[in-house]
Design a protein around this motif. Structure first.
Motif, short mmCIF file in Angstrom:
data_model
loop_
_atom_site.label_atom_id
_atom_site.label_comp_id
_atom_site.label_asym_id
_atom_site.label_seq_id
_atom_site.Cartn_x
_atom_site.Cartn_y
_atom_site.Cartn_z
N GLY A 120 0.86 -1.17 0.00
CA GLY A 120 0.00 0.00 0.00
C GLY A 120 0.89 1.23 0.00
O GLY A 120 1.78 1.35 0.85
N ALA A 146 -2.73 -0.80 -3.57
CA ALA A 146 -3.57 0.35 -3.22
C ALA A 146 -2.65 1.54 -3.05
O ALA A 146 -1.47 1.39 -2.72
N ARG A 147 -3.18 2.73 -3.28
CA ARG A 147 -2.34 3.91 -3.09
C ARG A 147 -3.20 5.11 -2.74
O ARG A 147 -4.41 5.16 -3.03
N LEU A 173 -5.31 2.44 3.57
CA LEU A 173 -4.65 1.51 2.65
C LEU A 173 -4.80 0.06 3.07
O LEU A 173 -4.69 -0.85 2.24
N PRO A 178 -2.74 -5.16 1.88
CA PRO A 178 -1.32 -5.25 1.50
C PRO A 178 -0.56 -5.98 2.60
O PRO A 178 -1.07 -6.15 3.71
N ILE A 181 3.00 -1.26 4.16
CA ILE A 181 2.65 0.09 3.71
C ILE A 181 3.94 0.89 3.58
O ILE A 181 4.81 0.82 4.45
#
Length: 239
Positions: A120, A146-147, A173, A178, A181
């Motif tokens: 993330g 994801a971002r 996130l 994920p 991160i």
């Protein structure tokens, strides 16, 4: 003759307000290591690389302090596709005789060494830059699942993003599940937050400025028997 104190040399962007603070915080636990700093202009680089003149000038001045390594502690190289950072390091090494690395190069290596390949990403640029990072990290075997894109254009403004905002976005996130991160800007204040966020979210949270600094410490440790590299790597292995 007295023994030379080991040192890391750090090049940072001109508008950065975070890297020096992070480095000093980490080195608090390493009283036998020095840090030497130099800056290069944030702006004025070609779209596909770097204006190499200020980098080589800064590296030459750092080399006079005889560090064990020179680190470009910035994340731009990932946006460029990593290869310009490899070229930059090779030029610095050829010009100064000092080993060189960058935060951008060290990050995929660290993540893969820990088996963390679903990331993330919280990054300071706009959506276009975020999409580009998805592509460039993929070439290194890292999937950004994801971002969050902060949309910051003025690099100085990244240093003003609050810890509460960084924490909120990092927590968002986690919905994509994920396995780590990544706070992706060495001018975002992630270093002071990473430990608490890791405990709260129950997955590793990495700060980019921290990654670069610890990588440089570990590489310097290889050349000095009095510096225990296990202490620096413990900051990540504890995750």
């Amino acid at each position: 003759m007295s023994m030379t104190v080991p040192a890391i040399g750090i090049i940072l962007p001109s508008s950065n307000r975070v890297v020096e603070r992070v480095t000093k915080s980490i080195l608090h636990d390493y009283p036998g290591v020095d840090a030497c700093f130099a800056r290069v202009p944030y702006d004025g680089h070609p779209a596909d690389g770097y204006n190499l003149v200020p980098f080589l000038q800064s590296a030459a001045m750092l080399a006079q302090a005889r560090p064990g390594i020179i680190l470009w502690n910035a994340t731009r190289g990932a946006l460029l596709g990593f290869e310009p950072d490899r070229t930059l390091c090779a030029l610095i090494e050829a010009e100064t005789g000092v080993a060189a690395t960058t935060t951008a190069l060290e990050t995929p290596a660290l993540l893969k060494s820990l088996g963390l390949t679903r990331i993330g990403l919280l990054q300071q640029g706009d959506a276009q830059e975020g999409g580009q990072l998805v592509n460039t990290f993929a070439t290194q075997g890292i999937a950004i699942v994801a971002r969050r894109d902060l949309g910051i254009r003025d690099n100085f403004e990244a240093s003003r993003v609050s810890g509460a905002e960084i924490s909120r976005l990092a927590e968002e996130l986690t919905a994509a599940q994920p396995n780590a991160i990544l706070i992706w800007s060495t001018n975002l204040g992630g270093h002071a937050l990473a430990g608490a966020l890791t405990a709260k979210l129950k997955l590793p949270v990495f700060d980019s400025a921290t990654i670069g600094t610890i990588a440089a410490l570990e590489k310097v440790a290889l050349g000095y028997q009095n510096l225990d590299s296990k202490r620096s790597s413990a900051a990540f292995k504890a995750l």
